[in-house]
Design a protein around this motif. Structure first.
Motif, short mmCIF file in Angstrom:
data_model
loop_
_atom_site.label_atom_id
_atom_site.label_comp_id
_atom_site.label_asym_id
_atom_site.label_seq_id
_atom_site.Cartn_x
_atom_site.Cartn_y
_atom_site.Cartn_z
N PHE A 52 34.48 5.03 18.62
CA PHE A 52 34.88 5.05 20.03
C PHE A 52 33.77 4.48 20.91
O PHE A 52 34.01 3.65 21.78
N ARG A 53 32.53 4.88 20.62
CA ARG A 53 31.39 4.35 21.40
C ARG A 53 31.17 2.86 21.12
O ARG A 53 30.79 2.12 22.02
N ALA A 54 31.42 2.43 19.90
CA ALA A 54 31.28 1.00 19.57
C ALA A 54 32.27 0.16 20.37
O ALA A 54 31.96 -0.98 20.75
N CYS A 55 33.44 0.72 20.65
CA CYS A 55 34.46 -0.01 21.43
C CYS A 55 33.91 -0.44 22.79
O CYS A 55 34.23 -1.52 23.28
N PHE A 56 33.10 0.41 23.41
CA PHE A 56 32.55 0.07 24.71
C PHE A 56 31.60 -1.13 24.61
O PHE A 56 31.58 -1.98 25.51
N HIS A 57 30.85 -1.22 23.54
CA HIS A 57 29.97 -2.38 23.33
C HIS A 57 30.81 -3.66 23.20
O HIS A 57 30.48 -4.69 23.78
N PHE A 58 31.90 -3.58 22.42
CA PHE A 58 32.76 -4.75 22.23
C PHE A 58 33.50 -5.10 23.53
O PHE A 58 33.66 -6.26 23.86
N GLU A 59 33.93 -4.08 24.23
CA GLU A 59 34.70 -4.27 25.46
C GLU A 59 33.89 -5.00 26.54
O GLU A 59 34.40 -5.87 27.23
#
Length: 111
Positions: A34-41
């Motif tokens: 979930f936290r990795a999604c913010f990096h990709f986003e």
């Protein structure tokens, strides 16, 4: 190739994220993903990303096993890649590392 479906269970509690980049809701398996999604986003280097993309089968110790990557990214310049998100405590286990090498070698031969 196959597509896995994440559902709540006693073992897993999926997380959902609304992605402006993808114009959709993404479902992931862990808080780390979930936290990795913010990096990709919010990364300018990532053009598009997909959580739990289509999986594939790989061979390990004479067995054919299923595998679904955590993410599929398309980076600037059209670079397409899979990303696996795991804590160090999991990835430091020899069996996990050997399986990862088998998955990686399969992808290199199919590229």
């Amino acid at each position: 190739m196959y597509h896995s479906k994440l559902r709540p269970s006693r073992v897993k509690n999926p997380y959902k994220l609304v992605s402006v980049k993808k114009y959709s809701v993404l479902t992931v398996e862990s808080s780390l993903e979930f936290r990795a999604c913010f990096h990709f986003e919010y990364s300018d280097a990532v053009v598009s990303f997909e959580a739990q993309p289509k999986g594939f089968h790989y061979c390990y110790e004479g067995k054919t096993l299923p595998y679904t990557p955590d993410f599929r990214l398309v980076k600037a310049g059209g670079i397409d890649m899979f990303v696996e998100v795991k804590p160090n405590s999991v990835f430091s286990k020899p069996d996990v590392r050997q399986r990862f090498i088998a998955k990686k070698s399969l992808l290199k031969t199919n590229a």
